[in-house]
Design a protein around this motif. Sequence first.
Motif, mmCIF file in Angstrom:
data_model
loop_
_atom_site.group_PDB
_atom_site.id
_atom_site.type_symbol
_atom_site.label_atom_id
_atom_site.label_comp_id
_atom_site.label_asym_id
_atom_site.label_seq_id
_atom_site.Cartn_x
_atom_site.Cartn_y
_atom_site.Cartn_z
ATOM 1 N N LEU A 115 0.830 -1.206 0.000
ATOM 2 C CA LEU A 115 0.000 0.000 0.000
ATOM 3 C C LEU A 115 0.864 1.255 0.000
ATOM 4 O O LEU A 115 0.530 2.245 -0.665
ATOM 5 N N ASP A 116 1.974 1.225 0.712
ATOM 6 C CA ASP A 116 2.895 2.371 0.680
ATOM 7 C C ASP A 116 3.458 2.571 -0.719
ATOM 8 O O ASP A 116 3.548 3.691 -1.224
ATOM 9 N N ARG A 117 3.827 1.459 -1.360
ATOM 10 C CA ARG A 117 4.433 1.539 -2.697
ATOM 11 C C ARG A 117 3.431 2.012 -3.744
ATOM 12 O O ARG A 117 3.782 2.753 -4.672
ATOM 13 N N LEU A 118 2.178 1.581 -3.638
ATOM 14 C CA LEU A 118 1.185 1.873 -4.669
ATOM 15 C C LEU A 118 0.405 3.156 -4.417
ATOM 16 O O LEU A 118 -0.357 3.587 -5.290
ATOM 17 N N ASP A 119 0.589 3.767 -3.269
ATOM 18 C CA ASP A 119 -0.185 4.961 -2.929
ATOM 19 C C ASP A 119 -0.026 6.050 -3.993
ATOM 20 O O ASP A 119 1.102 6.409 -4.359
ATOM 21 N N GLY A 120 -1.140 6.551 -4.503
ATOM 22 C CA GLY A 120 -1.107 7.617 -5.495
ATOM 23 C C GLY A 120 -0.717 7.173 -6.885
ATOM 24 O O GLY A 120 -0.436 7.997 -7.755
ATOM 25 N N ARG A 121 -0.739 5.871 -7.128
ATOM 26 C CA ARG A 121 -0.322 5.340 -8.427
ATOM 27 C C ARG A 121 -1.439 4.493 -9.026
ATOM 28 O O ARG A 121 -2.240 3.910 -8.300
ATOM 29 N N VAL A 122 -1.468 4.428 -10.350
ATOM 30 C CA VAL A 122 -2.467 3.640 -11.054
ATOM 31 C C VAL A 122 -1.773 2.807 -12.125
ATOM 32 O O VAL A 122 -0.619 3.052 -12.483
ATOM 33 N N GLU A 123 -2.508 1.834 -12.618
ATOM 34 C CA GLU A 123 -1.993 0.968 -13.685
ATOM 35 C C GLU A 123 -2.638 1.341 -15.014
ATOM 36 O O GLU A 123 -3.851 1.515 -15.094
ATOM 37 N N TRP A 124 -1.810 1.456 -16.044
ATOM 38 C CA TRP A 124 -2.287 1.630 -17.420
ATOM 39 C C TRP A 124 -1.878 0.407 -18.222
ATOM 40 O O TRP A 124 -0.745 -0.079 -18.105
ATOM 41 N N GLY A 125 -2.791 -0.091 -19.037
ATOM 42 C CA GLY A 125 -2.496 -1.228 -19.894
ATOM 43 C C GLY A 125 -2.313 -0.782 -21.338
ATOM 44 O O GLY A 125 -3.058 0.060 -21.832
ATOM 45 N N VAL A 126 -1.312 -1.328 -22.003
ATOM 46 C CA VAL A 126 -1.056 -1.015 -23.412
ATOM 47 C C VAL A 126 -0.908 -2.322 -24.175
ATOM 48 O O VAL A 126 -0.117 -3.191 -23.793
ATOM 49 N N LYS A 127 -1.696 -2.451 -25.225
ATOM 50 C CA LYS A 127 -1.612 -3.624 -26.094
ATOM 51 C C LYS A 127 -1.325 -3.167 -27.523
ATOM 52 O O LYS A 127 -1.857 -2.163 -27.977
ATOM 53 N N VAL A 128 -0.490 -3.929 -28.209
ATOM 54 C CA VAL A 128 -0.162 -3.668 -29.616
ATOM 55 C C VAL A 128 -0.598 -4.880 -30.425
ATOM 56 O O VAL A 128 -0.302 -6.026 -30.062
ATOM 57 N N TYR A 129 -1.308 -4.608 -31.528
ATOM 58 C CA TYR A 129 -1.802 -5.684 -32.399
ATOM 59 C C TYR A 129 -1.306 -5.472 -33.828
ATOM 60 O O TYR A 129 -1.307 -4.340 -34.328
ATOM 61 N N LEU A 130 -0.903 -6.559 -34.452
ATOM 62 C CA LEU A 130 -0.674 -6.566 -35.897
ATOM 63 C C LEU A 130 -2.017 -6.859 -36.537
ATOM 64 O O LEU A 130 -2.580 -7.956 -36.360
ATOM 65 N N GLU A 131 -2.566 -5.876 -37.231
ATOM 66 C CA GLU A 131 -3.920 -6.017 -37.753
ATOM 67 C C GLU A 131 -3.954 -6.978 -38.938
ATOM 68 O O GLU A 131 -2.997 -7.094 -39.703
ATOM 69 N N GLU A 132 -5.078 -7.644 -39.052
ATOM 70 C CA GLU A 132 -5.257 -8.571 -40.155
ATOM 71 C C GLU A 132 -5.481 -7.798 -41.447
ATOM 72 O O GLU A 132 -6.146 -6.762 -41.462
ATOM 73 N N GLU A 133 -4.923 -8.315 -42.552
ATOM 74 C CA GLU A 133 -5.109 -7.671 -43.844
ATOM 75 C C GLU A 133 -6.508 -7.969 -44.375
ATOM 76 O O GLU A 133 -7.031 -9.077 -44.186
ATOM 77 N N PRO A 134 -7.134 -6.992 -45.039
ATOM 78 C CA PRO A 134 -8.437 -7.276 -45.645
ATOM 79 C C PRO A 134 -8.292 -8.333 -46.736
ATOM 80 O O PRO A 134 -7.235 -8.455 -47.373
ATOM 81 N N ALA A 135 -9.326 -9.110 -46.907
ATOM 82 C CA ALA A 135 -9.289 -10.167 -47.919
ATOM 83 C C ALA A 135 -9.085 -9.554 -49.299
ATOM 84 O O ALA A 135 -9.720 -8.568 -49.666
ATOM 85 N N ALA A 136 -8.162 -10.148 -50.052
ATOM 86 C CA ALA A 136 -7.866 -9.629 -51.392
ATOM 87 C C ALA A 136 -8.978 -9.974 -52.367
ATOM 88 O O ALA A 136 -9.704 -10.959 -52.199
ATOM 89 N N GLU A 137 -9.120 -9.129 -53.391
ATOM 90 C CA GLU A 137 -10.094 -9.410 -54.445
ATOM 91 C C GLU A 137 -9.674 -10.685 -55.189
ATOM 92 O O GLU A 137 -8.484 -10.888 -55.470
#
Length: 259
Positions: A115-137
């Motif tokens: 509790l002393d260590r975390l006082d006044g602190r919050v967690e943020w989450g970051v995710k990185v995705y390689l997006e899927e390519e749209p289906a080719a014609e």
Amino acid sequence: MTGLRYVYAVCRPFGTPLQAQLTGIGGAPPALVRHHGLVAVVSTVPEADFSEEALKARLEDLDWLAATARAHQGVIDALTTVTTPLPLRLATVFRDDSALRTMIETREDSFRRLLDRLDGRVEWGVKVYLEEEPAAEPAPAAAAKPASGRDYLRRRREQSHAREDKWQRAEAFARSLHERLSAPAEDHRLHPPQNAALSGAAGRNVLNAAYLVPRAHSEEFVELVDRTKDEAPGIRVELTGPWAAYSFSGEDAAAEEVR
């Protein structure tokens, strides 16, 4: 019906009351159990659902698990607005308040340090995705058909190399982003990539990280993430939070279903 004490979090005493309409697991309002200068935030849950034997079956029920995780997270979110909570794992239960107080005494020193260590602190989450390519014609039949087996193998190698190049660029971007975000953060955790079949998120997860940031510096951290979102075409950056610091409390399994 016999009830058990379900514990959401441990924190220090706080003066601001929780929202009057706040409910937890099964719609029960949370209560406070005070002991040795610490506060456990609890509610009563049915033993029929939360005994050790019952939980084995319940945890296989994804709908029940998701609803329970959302209710758990709702209480943690409310606590985060009035104090620094130390979230406990999902489905942490005790027979009664006496057993709960015994647990607090056993872990008291650890709780106070965290509790002393975390006082006044919050967690943020970051995710990185390689997006899927749209289906080719679809290509015309004549053009699509390889001229020979050698031509077919060449095309397959080119496609494989293109996929590998994109994956390597995504990994390099994720490493660079993590280095930049780690600098202003006080601590970080690298979680295993999420399984798309379980998370439902589109694309391939390259980075799944949590950052411990002073609440006062959160705006700057969010701006830093926002500036990176258009740096790499075909790569998506997602920011979530602010959360209670699950990943830095030793109890990080508690809200994995909702974060």
